[in-house]
Motif scaffolding. Structure first.
Motif, mmCIF file in Angstrom:
data_model
loop_
_atom_site.group_PDB
_atom_site.id
_atom_site.type_symbol
_atom_site.label_atom_id
_atom_site.label_comp_id
_atom_site.label_asym_id
_atom_site.label_seq_id
_atom_site.Cartn_x
_atom_site.Cartn_y
_atom_site.Cartn_z
ATOM 1 N N THR A 18 -14.802 -3.473 -1.351
ATOM 2 C CA THR A 18 -14.230 -4.620 -2.041
ATOM 3 C C THR A 18 -14.617 -4.563 -3.511
ATOM 4 O O THR A 18 -15.659 -4.013 -3.872
ATOM 5 C CB THR A 18 -14.684 -5.953 -1.415
ATOM 6 O OG1 THR A 18 -13.981 -7.042 -2.012
ATOM 7 C CG2 THR A 18 -16.181 -6.168 -1.595
ATOM 8 N N CYS A 22 -4.958 -3.109 2.363
ATOM 9 C CA CYS A 22 -5.580 -3.818 1.263
ATOM 10 C C CYS A 22 -5.346 -5.310 1.452
ATOM 11 O O CYS A 22 -4.387 -5.740 2.088
ATOM 12 C CB CYS A 22 -5.070 -3.353 -0.104
ATOM 13 S SG CYS A 22 -3.336 -3.689 -0.472
ATOM 14 N N TYR A 69 -5.025 1.929 6.953
ATOM 15 C CA TYR A 69 -5.766 1.287 5.883
ATOM 16 C C TYR A 69 -4.953 0.136 5.297
ATOM 17 O O TYR A 69 -3.767 0.285 5.008
ATOM 18 C CB TYR A 69 -6.106 2.291 4.778
ATOM 19 C CG TYR A 69 -7.257 3.198 5.142
ATOM 20 C CD1 TYR A 69 -8.499 3.066 4.528
ATOM 21 C CD2 TYR A 69 -7.103 4.176 6.123
ATOM 22 C CE1 TYR A 69 -9.559 3.888 4.876
ATOM 23 C CE2 TYR A 69 -8.165 4.998 6.478
ATOM 24 C CZ TYR A 69 -9.388 4.850 5.850
ATOM 25 O OH TYR A 69 -10.441 5.669 6.193
ATOM 26 N N GLU A 78 0.828 -1.194 0.000
ATOM 27 C CA GLU A 78 0.000 0.000 0.000
ATOM 28 C C GLU A 78 0.864 1.247 0.000
ATOM 29 O O GLU A 78 1.978 1.252 0.538
ATOM 30 C CB GLU A 78 -0.916 0.043 1.230
ATOM 31 C CG GLU A 78 -1.859 -1.132 1.373
ATOM 32 C CD GLU A 78 -1.394 -2.108 2.419
ATOM 33 O OE1 GLU A 78 -2.254 -2.806 2.997
ATOM 34 O OE2 GLU A 78 -0.177 -2.183 2.667
ATOM 35 N N ILE A 116 -13.411 2.504 -5.555
ATOM 36 C CA ILE A 116 -12.333 1.516 -5.568
ATOM 37 C C ILE A 116 -12.032 1.112 -7.018
ATOM 38 O O ILE A 116 -12.397 0.024 -7.469
ATOM 39 C CB ILE A 116 -12.683 0.315 -4.659
ATOM 40 C CG1 ILE A 116 -11.532 -0.691 -4.602
ATOM 41 C CG2 ILE A 116 -14.001 -0.328 -5.029
ATOM 42 C CD1 ILE A 116 -11.724 -1.779 -3.533
ATOM 43 N N CYS A 146 -2.808 0.119 -3.988
ATOM 44 C CA CYS A 146 -2.453 -1.236 -3.583
ATOM 45 C C CYS A 146 -1.827 -1.914 -4.789
ATOM 46 O O CYS A 146 -2.530 -2.340 -5.706
ATOM 47 C CB CYS A 146 -3.688 -1.991 -3.097
ATOM 48 S SG CYS A 146 -3.388 -3.709 -2.639
ATOM 49 N N VAL A 180 -10.270 -8.016 -4.282
ATOM 50 C CA VAL A 180 -9.453 -7.156 -3.444
ATOM 51 C C VAL A 180 -10.355 -6.340 -2.535
ATOM 52 O O VAL A 180 -11.388 -5.829 -2.978
ATOM 53 C CB VAL A 180 -8.565 -6.229 -4.290
ATOM 54 C CG1 VAL A 180 -7.786 -5.263 -3.400
ATOM 55 C CG2 VAL A 180 -7.600 -7.051 -5.134
ATOM 56 N N ARG A 238 -10.018 -0.300 -10.226
ATOM 57 C CA ARG A 238 -9.090 -1.409 -10.410
ATOM 58 C C ARG A 238 -8.486 -1.339 -11.803
ATOM 59 O O ARG A 238 -9.196 -1.173 -12.790
ATOM 60 C CB ARG A 238 -9.807 -2.746 -10.208
ATOM 61 C CG ARG A 238 -8.918 -3.965 -10.374
ATOM 62 C CD ARG A 238 -9.608 -5.235 -9.902
ATOM 63 N NE ARG A 238 -8.681 -6.358 -9.907
ATOM 64 C CZ ARG A 238 -8.795 -7.447 -9.176
ATOM 65 N NH1 ARG A 238 -9.831 -7.571 -8.348
ATOM 66 N NH2 ARG A 238 -7.897 -8.416 -9.255
ATOM 67 N N LEU A 266 -7.953 3.074 -3.711
ATOM 68 C CA LEU A 266 -9.059 3.538 -2.901
ATOM 69 C C LEU A 266 -9.055 5.056 -2.986
ATOM 70 O O LEU A 266 -8.204 5.715 -2.381
ATOM 71 C CB LEU A 266 -8.945 3.071 -1.453
ATOM 72 C CG LEU A 266 -10.135 3.434 -0.559
ATOM 73 C CD1 LEU A 266 -11.389 2.695 -0.999
ATOM 74 C CD2 LEU A 266 -9.835 3.129 0.910
ATOM 75 N N TRP A 320 -10.479 -3.394 0.857
ATOM 76 C CA TRP A 320 -9.833 -2.410 1.713
ATOM 77 C C TRP A 320 -10.471 -2.473 3.093
ATOM 78 O O TRP A 320 -11.700 -2.524 3.224
ATOM 79 C CB TRP A 320 -9.973 -0.992 1.150
ATOM 80 C CG TRP A 320 -9.082 -0.702 -0.012
ATOM 81 C CD1 TRP A 320 -9.403 -0.772 -1.335
ATOM 82 C CD2 TRP A 320 -7.719 -0.273 0.040
ATOM 83 N NE1 TRP A 320 -8.328 -0.421 -2.106
ATOM 84 C CE2 TRP A 320 -7.280 -0.104 -1.291
ATOM 85 C CE3 TRP A 320 -6.826 -0.021 1.081
ATOM 86 C CZ2 TRP A 320 -5.985 0.313 -1.601
ATOM 87 C CZ3 TRP A 320 -5.539 0.391 0.768
ATOM 88 C CH2 TRP A 320 -5.134 0.548 -0.552
#
Length: 124
Positions: free
Chosen positions: A50, A96, A94, A6, A70, A22, A34, A72, A81, A36
Motif C-alpha cells: 500500500t 488494486c 492481482y 488494472e 509500488i 492501476c 492505494v 505512484r 506494482l 495492491w
C-alpha cells in the motif's frame, strides 16, 4: 467516486519481472491511499502493498519485501506494482484498491474502490 483499471498482468518465468498498472479516474485520486492485493484459487485475498496519498508511507507484506515496489505518479493518475524476482507462489489475480484516507488498512475491508483484477502467472 474513484474508478480503477488494472493492466500489465501475464505469464512470466520464475525470476522475471512484471509491472502492473492501476490507472485511476476521479478528482480525489491524489487524496487516496492505494493498495495492491492478490488472490489465488482457494485462498483468501492477501495484502501485498500500500502507498499513502502523498507517497511518503509505503508498506509491503513480508513475502514481497525486497522484490516488489509500488511507485505512484499522481500526475498520471497511476499507481504501479513493480514485481521483480517473481516466484511461482506469486501466481494470483492481482487487484488494486483505493480509499480516501492518508493510509488504509492492510485488510481488504479498508478499501472502498476496486479494480477488476489482472492475472499474474509465474512458471517454474
Amino acid at each position: 467516486q474513484v474508478q480503477l483499471v488494472e493492466s500489465g498482468g501475464g505469464l512470466v518465468q520464475a525470476g522475471g519481472s512484471l509491472r502492473l498498472s492501476c490507472a485511476a479516474s476521479g478528482r480525489t485520486f491524489s487524496r487516496s491511499a492505494v493498495g495492491w492485493f492478490r488472490q489465488a484459487p482457494g485462498k483468501e485475498r492477501e495484502f501485498v502493498a500500500t502507498i499513502s496519498w502523498s507517497g511518503s508511507s509505503i508498506y509491503y507484506t513480508d513475502s514481497v519485501k525486497g522484490r516488489f515496489t509500488i511507485p505512484r505518479d499522481n500526475a498520471k493518475n497511476t499507481v504501479y506494482l513493480q514485481m521483480n524476482s517473481l516466484k511461482p507462489e506469486d501466481t494470483a489475480v492481482y487487484y488494486c484498491a483505493a480509499v480516501s484516507r492518508f493510509l488504509a488498512s492492510r485488510s481488504p475491508d479498508g478499501y472502498d474502490y476496486w479494480g477488476q483484477g489482472t492475472q499474474v502467472t509465474v512458471s517454474s
